[in-house]
Design a protein around this motif. Sequence first.
Motif, PDB file in Angstrom:
ATOM      1  N   TYR A 196     -17.637 -54.058 -29.724  1.00  0.00           N
ATOM      2  CA  TYR A 196     -16.596 -54.509 -28.795  1.00  0.00           C
ATOM      3  C   TYR A 196     -16.212 -55.966 -29.054  1.00  0.00           C
ATOM      4  O   TYR A 196     -15.031 -56.322 -28.992  1.00  0.00           O
ATOM      5  CB  TYR A 196     -17.048 -54.353 -27.342  1.00  0.00           C
ATOM      6  CG  TYR A 196     -16.032 -54.956 -26.407  1.00  0.00           C
ATOM      7  CD1 TYR A 196     -14.748 -54.414 -26.303  1.00  0.00           C
ATOM      8  CD2 TYR A 196     -16.322 -56.110 -25.678  1.00  0.00           C
ATOM      9  CE1 TYR A 196     -13.790 -54.989 -25.485  1.00  0.00           C
ATOM     10  CE2 TYR A 196     -15.375 -56.688 -24.865  1.00  0.00           C
ATOM     11  CZ  TYR A 196     -14.108 -56.127 -24.758  1.00  0.00           C
ATOM     12  OH  TYR A 196     -13.158 -56.709 -23.972  1.00  0.00           O
ATOM     13  N   GLU A 197     -17.181 -56.796 -29.379  1.00  0.00           N
ATOM     14  CA  GLU A 197     -16.874 -58.193 -29.690  1.00  0.00           C
ATOM     15  C   GLU A 197     -15.889 -58.277 -30.858  1.00  0.00           C
ATOM     16  O   GLU A 197     -14.935 -59.065 -30.835  1.00  0.00           O
ATOM     17  CB  GLU A 197     -18.164 -58.941 -30.028  1.00  0.00           C
ATOM     18  CG  GLU A 197     -17.978 -60.418 -30.325  1.00  0.00           C
ATOM     19  CD  GLU A 197     -19.288 -61.132 -30.585  1.00  0.00           C
ATOM     20  OE1 GLU A 197     -19.272 -62.158 -31.286  1.00  0.00           O
ATOM     21  OE2 GLU A 197     -20.327 -60.657 -30.091  1.00  0.00           O
TER      22      GLU A 197
ATOM     23  N   TYR B 131      -2.942 -58.887 -28.769  1.00  0.00           N
ATOM     24  CA  TYR B 131      -3.276 -57.929 -27.722  1.00  0.00           C
ATOM     25  C   TYR B 131      -4.477 -58.425 -26.913  1.00  0.00           C
ATOM     26  O   TYR B 131      -5.288 -59.218 -27.393  1.00  0.00           O
ATOM     27  CB  TYR B 131      -3.640 -56.570 -28.324  1.00  0.00           C
ATOM     28  CG  TYR B 131      -2.457 -55.762 -28.803  1.00  0.00           C
ATOM     29  CD1 TYR B 131      -1.964 -54.699 -28.055  1.00  0.00           C
ATOM     30  CD2 TYR B 131      -1.821 -56.068 -30.005  1.00  0.00           C
ATOM     31  CE1 TYR B 131      -0.868 -53.952 -28.496  1.00  0.00           C
ATOM     32  CE2 TYR B 131      -0.731 -55.339 -30.455  1.00  0.00           C
ATOM     33  CZ  TYR B 131      -0.261 -54.280 -29.689  1.00  0.00           C
ATOM     34  OH  TYR B 131       0.815 -53.551 -30.115  1.00  0.00           O
ATOM     35  N   SER B 132      -4.596 -57.926 -25.704  1.00  0.00           N
ATOM     36  CA  SER B 132      -5.788 -58.123 -24.882  1.00  0.00           C
ATOM     37  C   SER B 132      -6.492 -56.783 -24.727  1.00  0.00           C
ATOM     38  O   SER B 132      -5.865 -55.726 -24.871  1.00  0.00           O
ATOM     39  CB  SER B 132      -5.416 -58.678 -23.498  1.00  0.00           C
ATOM     40  OG  SER B 132      -4.824 -59.960 -23.619  1.00  0.00           O
ATOM     41  N   THR B 133      -7.790 -56.810 -24.441  1.00  0.00           N
ATOM     42  CA  THR B 133      -8.549 -55.571 -24.286  1.00  0.00           C
ATOM     43  C   THR B 133      -9.064 -55.432 -22.858  1.00  0.00           C
ATOM     44  O   THR B 133      -9.320 -56.419 -22.175  1.00  0.00           O
ATOM     45  CB  THR B 133      -9.747 -55.515 -25.247  1.00  0.00           C
ATOM     46  OG1 THR B 133     -10.634 -56.621 -24.985  1.00  0.00           O
ATOM     47  CG2 THR B 133      -9.287 -55.573 -26.691  1.00  0.00           C
TER      48      THR B 133
ATOM     49  N   VAL C 286     -12.169 -53.234 -21.167  1.00  0.00           N
ATOM     50  CA  VAL C 286     -13.314 -52.398 -21.526  1.00  0.00           C
ATOM     51  C   VAL C 286     -13.920 -51.786 -20.269  1.00  0.00           C
ATOM     52  O   VAL C 286     -13.925 -52.402 -19.200  1.00  0.00           O
ATOM     53  CB  VAL C 286     -14.377 -53.220 -22.292  1.00  0.00           C
ATOM     54  CG1 VAL C 286     -14.970 -54.318 -21.424  1.00  0.00           C
ATOM     55  CG2 VAL C 286     -15.474 -52.308 -22.851  1.00  0.00           C
TER      56      VAL C 286
ATOM     57  N   ASP D   3     -12.412 -56.993 -29.708  1.00  0.00           N
ATOM     58  CA  ASP D   3     -11.709 -57.973 -28.889  1.00  0.00           C
ATOM     59  C   ASP D   3     -11.120 -59.097 -29.754  1.00  0.00           C
ATOM     60  O   ASP D   3      -9.978 -59.527 -29.542  1.00  0.00           O
ATOM     61  CB  ASP D   3     -12.665 -58.547 -27.848  1.00  0.00           C
ATOM     62  CG  ASP D   3     -11.948 -59.343 -26.773  1.00  0.00           C
ATOM     63  OD1 ASP D   3     -10.986 -58.814 -26.183  1.00  0.00           O
ATOM     64  OD2 ASP D   3     -12.343 -60.497 -26.529  1.00  0.00           O
TER      65      ASP D   3
ATOM     66  N   ALA E  57      -8.166 -57.676 -31.759  1.00  0.00           N
ATOM     67  CA  ALA E  57      -7.021 -57.443 -30.879  1.00  0.00           C
ATOM     68  C   ALA E  57      -6.340 -58.760 -30.526  1.00  0.00           C
ATOM     69  O   ALA E  57      -5.106 -58.865 -30.551  1.00  0.00           O
ATOM     70  CB  ALA E  57      -7.471 -56.727 -29.612  1.00  0.00           C
ATOM     71  N   GLU E  58      -7.135 -59.774 -30.217  1.00  0.00           N
ATOM     72  CA  GLU E  58      -6.564 -61.077 -29.868  1.00  0.00           C
ATOM     73  C   GLU E  58      -5.754 -61.647 -31.032  1.00  0.00           C
ATOM     74  O   GLU E  58      -4.667 -62.202 -30.836  1.00  0.00           O
ATOM     75  CB  GLU E  58      -7.677 -62.048 -29.476  1.00  0.00           C
ATOM     76  CG  GLU E  58      -7.165 -63.413 -29.041  1.00  0.00           C
ATOM     77  CD  GLU E  58      -8.285 -64.372 -28.678  1.00  0.00           C
ATOM     78  OE1 GLU E  58      -8.014 -65.348 -27.964  1.00  0.00           O
ATOM     79  OE2 GLU E  58      -9.431 -64.154 -29.118  1.00  0.00           O
TER      80      GLU E  58
END
Length: 342
Positions: A92-93, A104-106, A108, A96, A99-100
């Motif tokens: 996930y890190e 984009y933002s995530t 979770v 994220d 995406a940034e």
Amino acid sequence: MTESTASVPGRAKPVTLATVARHAQVHVSTASRALSDDPAGISTETVRRVRELAAMLGYHRNLGAAGLRTGTSRLIGVLVPRLTDLALASIYESIDAAAESAGYSTVVANTYDDPGHRRARLDAMLSRRMDGVIIGDSHIGDAAGYELQSRGVPYVLVMRRLEGHLSVSTDDELGGRLAAEHLLNLGHKRVGVIAGDLLASTGRERSQGFRRAFEAAGFPVGDQYVVSTGFGTAAGRVAGAQLLELREPPTAIFAVDDLTAIGAMGSIRAAGKRLREDVALIGYNDLLLAANLPVPLTSIRSDLSAMGRLSVEALLQSIGGKPTVSTLLPPVLVPRATTVAD
């Protein structure tokens, strides 16, 4: 592009896009494109000037309102069983960060590997108009992917695989085979498998690759030596204890993830046995802590950072309507003190 409500010190009026355009001496539409994520058709110098002035004046894009106008939210939903799992937290890190970088933002959510929780979390995400979803908790029989397909929402599976769905994962069957070949080369013939959850591809394919390699070598792993109690340290301790209570306990154990292997370490110690000398042990994923345990853990390395990054890239391709294919990353055996002497 939408108006900002920020104010310039000393001014009564808010800073709007028109304010930025006037100071930059460009049309409002040019300023809008210069501040967008894809400023196509505008010179680099104009983009630089508009962005510098926007920052100086205190103008900020209203991404939520912009999304209403453009039909996108710039949000990516991420479903994981639990972020307390270090492998999933690492993925996930990376998701994220990627995406940034792409603007984009995530968002979770933990599903706890429970269909009811997954259903509720997915509904909540879709109500926020996610542009796409990354699923890290897929199981055989899951309908989440098909529902997203029916709604026209792009998605990609990460770490786990399901036939017919776009995914980014490690070649887990090969990883299981690497673990088996390592133990076979060390002379182990009677071995156990802590299989995690066999409805998840990580549990099923890693166990399958391991067992097939032992069968091909003439030492099939009997069903009584395969224990499926779930993932995590508590599950690993229970499974390890079950294996060591067999009339002829295994001389080596393969656990399908590192945290489960750490749980098995506890059961090995509780049984009064020594790691490596009495019971060899292999984990999977090669988390950072695997090399830093009191007895460093042999593990199959899975590139978790690349997995997260590539899942975002695949999702963005799908969002953009571009053709995509699933990715299998190569696993690597990392021998340490739980199977070989220092």
